[in-house]
Write a protein that holds these residues in place. Structure first.
Motif, PDB file in Angstrom:
ATOM      1  N   UNK A  24      -5.359  -1.512  -5.796  1.00 51.95           N
ATOM      2  CA  UNK A  24      -5.615  -0.243  -6.476  1.00 51.95           C
ATOM      3  C   UNK A  24      -4.273   0.373  -6.852  1.00 51.95           C
ATOM      4  N   UNK A  25      -4.325   1.433  -7.596  1.00 50.94           N
ATOM      5  CA  UNK A  25      -3.101   2.069  -8.076  1.00 50.94           C
ATOM      6  C   UNK A  25      -2.190   2.515  -6.934  1.00 50.94           C
ATOM      7  N   UNK A  26      -2.728   3.004  -5.869  1.00 55.31           N
ATOM      8  CA  UNK A  26      -1.921   3.538  -4.774  1.00 55.31           C
ATOM      9  C   UNK A  26      -1.647   2.554  -3.638  1.00 55.31           C
ATOM     10  N   UNK A  27      -2.054   1.309  -3.791  1.00 56.88           N
ATOM     11  CA  UNK A  27      -1.879   0.341  -2.707  1.00 56.88           C
ATOM     12  C   UNK A  27      -0.407   0.065  -2.464  1.00 56.88           C
ATOM     13  N   UNK A  28      -0.008   0.184  -1.187  1.00 53.70           N
ATOM     14  CA  UNK A  28       1.366  -0.113  -0.785  1.00 53.70           C
ATOM     15  C   UNK A  28       1.337  -1.410   0.007  1.00 53.70           C
ATOM     16  N   UNK A  29       2.306  -2.291  -0.263  1.00 49.62           N
ATOM     17  CA  UNK A  29       2.340  -3.570   0.454  1.00 49.62           C
ATOM     18  C   UNK A  29       2.587  -3.323   1.939  1.00 49.62           C
ATOM     19  N   UNK A  30       1.776  -3.947   2.818  1.00 51.47           N
ATOM     20  CA  UNK A  30       1.938  -3.741   4.260  1.00 51.47           C
ATOM     21  C   UNK A  30       3.352  -4.121   4.722  1.00 51.47           C
ATOM     22  N   UNK A  31       3.922  -3.289   5.561  1.00 52.36           N
ATOM     23  CA  UNK A  31       5.249  -3.569   6.102  1.00 52.36           C
ATOM     24  C   UNK A  31       6.393  -3.109   5.221  1.00 52.36           C
ATOM     25  N   UNK A  32       6.078  -2.472   4.104  1.00 49.05           N
ATOM     26  CA  UNK A  32       7.147  -1.951   3.229  1.00 49.05           C
ATOM     27  C   UNK A  32       6.658  -0.656   2.589  1.00 49.05           C
ATOM     28  N   UNK A  33       7.527  -0.044   1.844  1.00 50.16           N
ATOM     29  CA  UNK A  33       7.166   1.186   1.131  1.00 50.16           C
ATOM     30  C   UNK A  33       7.098   0.927  -0.365  1.00 50.16           C
ATOM     31  N   UNK A  34       6.885  -0.333  -0.720  1.00 49.36           N
ATOM     32  CA  UNK A  34       6.868  -0.760  -2.117  1.00 49.36           C
ATOM     33  C   UNK A  34       5.416  -0.850  -2.589  1.00 49.36           C
ATOM     34  N   UNK A  35       5.127  -0.347  -3.786  1.00 53.71           N
ATOM     35  CA  UNK A  35       3.772  -0.530  -4.312  1.00 53.71           C
ATOM     36  C   UNK A  35       3.435  -2.023  -4.368  1.00 53.71           C
ATOM     37  N   UNK A  36       2.214  -2.361  -3.999  1.00 51.62           N
ATOM     38  CA  UNK A  36       1.861  -3.778  -3.936  1.00 51.62           C
ATOM     39  C   UNK A  36       1.952  -4.453  -5.300  1.00 51.62           C
ATOM     40  N   UNK A  37       1.685  -3.734  -6.373  1.00 52.17           N
ATOM     41  CA  UNK A  37       1.796  -4.330  -7.712  1.00 52.17           C
ATOM     42  C   UNK A  37       3.232  -4.767  -7.998  1.00 52.17           C
ATOM     43  N   UNK A  38       4.199  -3.985  -7.563  1.00 53.56           N
ATOM     44  CA  UNK A  38       5.609  -4.353  -7.739  1.00 53.56           C
ATOM     45  C   UNK A  38       5.947  -5.562  -6.867  1.00 53.56           C
ATOM     46  N   UNK A  39       5.456  -5.550  -5.630  1.00 54.48           N
ATOM     47  CA  UNK A  39       5.693  -6.665  -4.720  1.00 54.48           C
ATOM     48  C   UNK A  39       5.100  -7.957  -5.282  1.00 54.48           C
ATOM     49  N   UNK A  40       3.913  -7.891  -5.846  1.00 54.03           N
ATOM     50  CA  UNK A  40       3.251  -9.060  -6.423  1.00 54.03           C
ATOM     51  C   UNK A  40       4.086  -9.636  -7.563  1.00 54.03           C
ATOM     52  N   UNK A  41       4.569  -8.775  -8.432  1.00 54.57           N
ATOM     53  CA  UNK A  41       5.372  -9.240  -9.583  1.00 54.57           C
ATOM     54  C   UNK A  41       6.717  -9.808  -9.123  1.00 54.57           C
ATOM     55  N   UNK A  42       7.345  -9.150  -8.161  1.00 53.66           N
ATOM     56  CA  UNK A  42       8.622  -9.634  -7.635  1.00 53.66           C
ATOM     57  C   UNK A  42       8.450 -11.020  -7.022  1.00 53.66           C
ATOM     58  N   UNK A  43       7.432 -11.195  -6.198  1.00 55.36           N
ATOM     59  CA  UNK A  43       7.190 -12.483  -5.563  1.00 55.36           C
ATOM     60  C   UNK A  43       6.778 -13.543  -6.585  1.00 55.36           C
ATOM     61  N   UNK A  44       6.128 -13.127  -7.659  1.00 51.26           N
ATOM     62  CA  UNK A  44       5.726 -14.072  -8.692  1.00 51.26           C
ATOM     63  C   UNK A  44       6.944 -14.703  -9.356  1.00 51.26           C
TER      64      UNK A  44
END
Length: 170
Positions: free
Chosen positions: A47-67
């Motif tokens: 969702x828009x406000x989902x934060x990746x567990x264990x960090x303060x990074x939005x999960x959408x950003x984490x997904x793209x970075x890891x991609x």
């Protein structure tokens, strides 16, 4: 040179679709010690406000970075089989490799799997990216055997300046 560019572009597109579909979930969802589950397949829980567990990074950003790591890793292997296998084989190999090798190893180290539980840290991708790509490239090169004509007729690279540009980009 053109075939390598096309292979890289095709791998980027294909791995992006695989990443959003199942590879991200296999790499970073809870699952078990060896591989994640499919609870985040197709980013169903994002969702828009989902934060990746264990960090303060939005999960959408984490997904793209890891991609970006998921894309570059099979592209690194291209050097082992350049001009030695068909384009369709490149795509099939890369897709299977991302699902069978990259996603589990990513889960083991970055996704909280069995190596992470034992304290293994990999901040710059030395294990997840470089070791998996290097060992896989070595195995592919070994399975394919020597290049045609090697060592009696060695063919120089098509464009040494492109090698320099590629190394600089990395």
């Amino acid at each position: 040179v053109l075939s390598i560019f096309i292979q890289c572009i095709a791998i980027a597109g294909m791995v992006s679709l695989l990443w959003f579909g199942v590879a991200y979930s296999l790499s970073f969802s809870a699952g078990g010690e060896w591989i994640g589950d499919l609870s985040s397949a197709f980013l169903v829980n994002l969702t828009r406000g989902t934060v990746h567990p264990g960090s303060h990074v939005p999960e959408s950003v984490f997904i793209m970075f890891q991609m970006t790591f998921a894309i570059i890793t099979p592209a690194l292997i291209i050097g082992a089989y350049v001009e030695r296998i068909r384009f369709s084989a490149v795509l099939i190999f890369s897709a299977l490799w991302v699902l069978i090798v990259y996603a589990p190893v990513t889960h083991w180290i970055w996704g909280g799997g069995w190596l992470a539980e034992r304290g293994v840290l990999d901040f710059a991708g030395g294990i997840v990216v470089h070791v998996t790509a290097g060992v896989s490239a070595l195995m592919v090169a070994w399975l394919l055997g020597p290049r045609r004509g090697f060592p009696h007729s060695v063919h120089p690279p098509h464009a040494p300046w492109m090698v320099m540009v590629g190394a600089s980009l990395l």
